[in-house]
Design a protein around this motif. Sequence first.
Motif, mmCIF file in Angstrom:
data_model
loop_
_atom_site.group_PDB
_atom_site.id
_atom_site.type_symbol
_atom_site.label_atom_id
_atom_site.label_comp_id
_atom_site.label_asym_id
_atom_site.label_seq_id
_atom_site.Cartn_x
_atom_site.Cartn_y
_atom_site.Cartn_z
ATOM 1 N N HIS A 234 0.808 -1.227 0.000
ATOM 2 C CA HIS A 234 0.000 0.000 0.000
ATOM 3 C C HIS A 234 0.841 1.276 0.000
ATOM 4 O O HIS A 234 0.381 2.329 0.414
ATOM 5 N N LYS A 235 2.085 1.202 -0.461
ATOM 6 C CA LYS A 235 2.940 2.386 -0.571
ATOM 7 C C LYS A 235 3.455 2.494 -1.997
ATOM 8 O O LYS A 235 3.728 1.492 -2.654
ATOM 9 N N LYS A 236 3.599 3.735 -2.453
ATOM 10 C CA LYS A 236 4.167 3.974 -3.780
ATOM 11 C C LYS A 236 5.674 3.799 -3.724
ATOM 12 O O LYS A 236 6.326 4.265 -2.798
ATOM 13 N N ARG B 23 14.808 4.006 2.762
ATOM 14 C CA ARG B 23 13.397 4.129 3.126
ATOM 15 C C ARG B 23 13.259 5.168 4.226
ATOM 16 O O ARG B 23 14.032 5.214 5.158
ATOM 17 N N GLN C 25 7.963 8.760 4.422
ATOM 18 C CA GLN C 25 7.185 9.188 3.267
ATOM 19 C C GLN C 25 7.478 8.389 1.996
ATOM 20 O O GLN C 25 6.639 8.265 1.139
ATOM 21 N N ARG C 26 8.677 7.900 1.828
ATOM 22 C CA ARG C 26 9.026 7.268 0.557
ATOM 23 C C ARG C 26 10.054 6.165 0.739
ATOM 24 O O ARG C 26 10.737 6.102 1.747
#
Length: 72
Positions: free
Chosen positions: A32-34, A53, A56-57
């Motif tokens: 569920h993360k871009k 990591r 946020q990203r």
Amino acid sequence: MGRRRKKLPDPPFAVNIHSLDSPGMGLALHQHKKLWVYHALPGETVRTRHFFRSRQRARPETLEVCQRSESE
């Protein structure tokens, strides 16, 4: 006492690249993360692992292209 950082997962994982962003990095979803994946094209399935990591990203590196894009 400082904030603890999450350990990066060591095992590689596979993701499907859905599209490209404006600088040309492959965009995928994982847990569920871009993810913005280097050296990947839309339609490809790549095996990758994290090398950076933050909250946020995440930036994974491509280890292997498992399935090539049909548009090549």
